[in-house]
Motif scaffolding. Structure first.
Motif, PDB file in Angstrom:
ATOM      1  N   VAL A   1       0.656  -1.209  -0.219  1.00 31.45           N
ATOM      2  CA  VAL A   1       0.057   0.094  -0.103  1.00 31.45           C
ATOM      3  C   VAL A   1       1.153   1.220   0.102  1.00 31.45           C
ATOM      4  O   VAL A   1       1.942   1.337   0.712  1.00 31.45           O
ATOM      5  CB  VAL A   1      -0.795   0.076   1.309  1.00 31.45           C
ATOM      6  N   PRO A   2       0.823   2.248  -0.845  1.00 25.66           N
ATOM      7  CA  PRO A   2       1.630   3.329  -1.017  1.00 25.66           C
ATOM      8  C   PRO A   2       1.786   4.125   0.282  1.00 25.66           C
ATOM      9  O   PRO A   2       0.624   4.135   1.382  1.00 25.66           O
ATOM     10  CB  PRO A   2       1.002   4.229  -2.025  1.00 25.66           C
ATOM     11  N   GLU A   3       2.805   4.521   0.606  1.00 26.08           N
ATOM     12  CA  GLU A   3       3.072   5.500   1.958  1.00 26.08           C
ATOM     13  C   GLU A   3       2.008   6.503   2.007  1.00 26.08           C
ATOM     14  O   GLU A   3       1.833   6.970   3.123  1.00 26.08           O
ATOM     15  CB  GLU A   3       4.709   5.786   2.068  1.00 26.08           C
ATOM     16  N   GLY A   4       1.908   7.058   0.968  1.00 26.73           N
ATOM     17  CA  GLY A   4       0.880   8.330   1.207  1.00 26.73           C
ATOM     18  C   GLY A   4      -0.559   7.994   1.111  1.00 26.73           C
ATOM     19  O   GLY A   4      -1.356   8.826   1.338  1.00 26.73           O
ATOM     20  N   TRP A   5      -0.883   6.705   1.362  1.00 29.30           N
ATOM     21  CA  TRP A   5      -2.364   6.312   1.429  1.00 29.30           C
ATOM     22  C   TRP A   5      -2.899   6.766   2.666  1.00 29.30           C
ATOM     23  O   TRP A   5      -1.889   6.638   3.743  1.00 29.30           O
ATOM     24  CB  TRP A   5      -2.615   4.682   1.359  1.00 29.30           C
TER      25      TRP A   5
END
Length: 53
Positions: A33-37
């Motif tokens: 899952v992207p860190e910016g999610w």
């Protein structure tokens, strides 16, 4: 797969379901899952999630 729960609001991220409405397709492992999610319910980052036992 392990599910992750938001410590703030209780939202559960289930890798089998993902979060397709926010760009995370079903089958996406937590580490992918992207860190910016952000939590779709309360808006906190991944650092506020813990594995669900």
């Amino acid at each position: 797969m392990v599910k992750y729960v938001c410590e703030i609001c209780g939202y559960v991220y289930d890798p089998a379901v993902g979060d397709p409405e926010h760009g995370v397709p079903a089958g996406t492992k937590w580490q992918d899952v992207p860190e910016g999610w952000l939590c779709p319910v309360c808006g906190v980052g991944k650092d506020q999630f813990t594995p669900q036992n």
